[in-house]
Design an enzyme around this catalytic site. Structure first.
Site, PDB file in Angstrom:
ATOM      1  N   ASP A  37      44.926  50.505  10.649  1.00 46.38           N
ATOM      2  CA  ASP A  37      46.011  50.264  11.723  1.00 46.38           C
ATOM      3  C   ASP A  37      47.228  51.202  11.331  1.00 46.38           C
ATOM      4  OD1 ASP A  37      47.961  48.881  13.230  1.00 46.38           O
ATOM      5  OD2 ASP A  37      47.095  46.975  12.823  1.00 46.38           O
ATOM      6  N   CYS A  97      48.848  48.517  18.758  1.00 45.74           N
ATOM      7  CA  CYS A  97      47.773  47.666  17.995  1.00 45.74           C
ATOM      8  C   CYS A  97      46.850  47.061  18.869  1.00 45.74           C
ATOM      9  CB  CYS A  97      48.282  46.698  17.099  1.00 45.74           C
ATOM     10  SG  CYS A  97      47.024  45.729  16.471  1.00 45.74           S
ATOM     11  N   LYS A 130      41.997  41.982  10.631  1.00 45.96           N
ATOM     12  CA  LYS A 130      42.867  42.006  11.461  1.00 45.96           C
ATOM     13  C   LYS A 130      42.275  41.801  13.008  1.00 45.96           C
ATOM     14  CE  LYS A 130      47.245  43.666  13.191  1.00 45.96           C
ATOM     15  NZ  LYS A 130      48.577  44.705  12.824  1.00 45.96           N
ATOM     16  N   HIS A 135      44.389  40.362  16.106  1.00 46.40           N
ATOM     17  CA  HIS A 135      45.595  40.357  17.055  1.00 46.40           C
ATOM     18  C   HIS A 135      45.217  40.687  18.424  1.00 46.40           C
ATOM     19  CE1 HIS A 135      49.735  42.566  16.817  1.00 46.40           C
ATOM     20  NE2 HIS A 135      49.772  41.544  17.504  1.00 46.40           N
TER      21      HIS A 135
END
Length: 259
Positions: free
Chosen positions: A35, A74, A138, A140
């Site tokens: 990321d 992201c 992650k 998201h």
């Protein structure tokens, strides 16, 4: 100009990890996602301050992208990877939940707050084909009810940040990269007979930056790279990610899946 890439795909070990089972020659797939990693942060692209020997090894043995389009946000990057569709088709064109800046001259369009459940992810497609699927890290792409477990990932543990949050009771307070690596190794070992699909989705090297005391000390003592923002905390966090990749490689080799 230094391009900062959200969600650079570090490793797609597809054909390299073929399981030669009698009943199936379907490849195992390992996807490792970083990321906010800039392409120029890696040794294989000429960086002399950061140390990324495992990622450099991957680049040497595989492919490097030297001309590409980078979407530096992201959630849209993650949405396109999961769905195989352009982010605009889904309505996730900025990170969830988006920015609201009253002072801005332009207003961002509303952003979808989750990856719609009717979208068929590649995990759902492969799961239907007999793959065991595991997602660690992650996400998201939506809150409760829209996480990886609702999108075809049979085994899923969500984390956020570079220190495991309290809600992840089994790993609270640990370094996230270390924790995700441990879970990835467990998943590969449990499913070594294959076929399996594994995604390790790091928060590194996203802010807030932090690393271990040992790595911070190491890079504070190192000579900076000329004309490059040589940050010890960033370099240490990147090495944590690189170590994770190395341990996953070692597990693949130890279990005889390297070919």
């Amino acid at each position: 100009m230094r391009s900062n890439i959200t969600g650079v795909i570090l490793a797609v070990l597809a054909a390299a990890t073929v399981a030669y089972a009698v009943t199936s020659a379907r490849p195992n797939i390992i996807l490792i996602l970083a990321d906010d990693l800039g392409w120029a942060d890696l040794g294989c692209y000429g960086n002399t301050f950061n140390e990324t020997r495992n990622l450099d090894r991957l680049a040497q043995q595989g492919l490097r992208f030297t001309q590409f389009y980078a979407g530096p946000v992201c959630s849209p990057t993650r949405a396109s990877i999961q769905s195989g569709q352009n982010q605009a088709r889904i309505g996730i064109t900025v990170h969830i939940p988006g920015h609201w800046r009253p002072f801005a001259k332009m207003v961002e369009p509303p952003v979808a707050l989750d990856l719609p459940l009717e979208i068929e992810t590649f995990a759902e497609r492969l799961g239907a084909a007999g793959y065991k699927t595991g997602y660690f890290g992650k996400w998201h792409l939506g809150d409760e009810g829209f996480g990886p477990a609702s999108q075809g990932w049979q085994t899923a543990i969500e984390t956020q940040g570079n220190i495991v949050p309290p809600r992840v009771a089994m790993g609270a307070g640990r370094r996230t990269a270390e924790f995700l690596t441990e879970k990835a190794v467990e998943f590969i070992t449990a499913n070594k007979s294959g076929p399996f699909l594994l995604q390790v989705s790091h928060s590194a090297v996203h802010t807030p930056l932090s690393t271990t005391p040992e790595l911070l000390k190491k890079y504070e003592a190192k000579k900076p790279m000329p004309n490059y923002p040589s940050r010890p905390d960033y370099a240490g966090l990147l090495e944590e990610l690189d170590q994770s990749v190395g341990k996953i490689f070692a597990t693949v080799d130890r279990l005889g899946l390297g070919e």
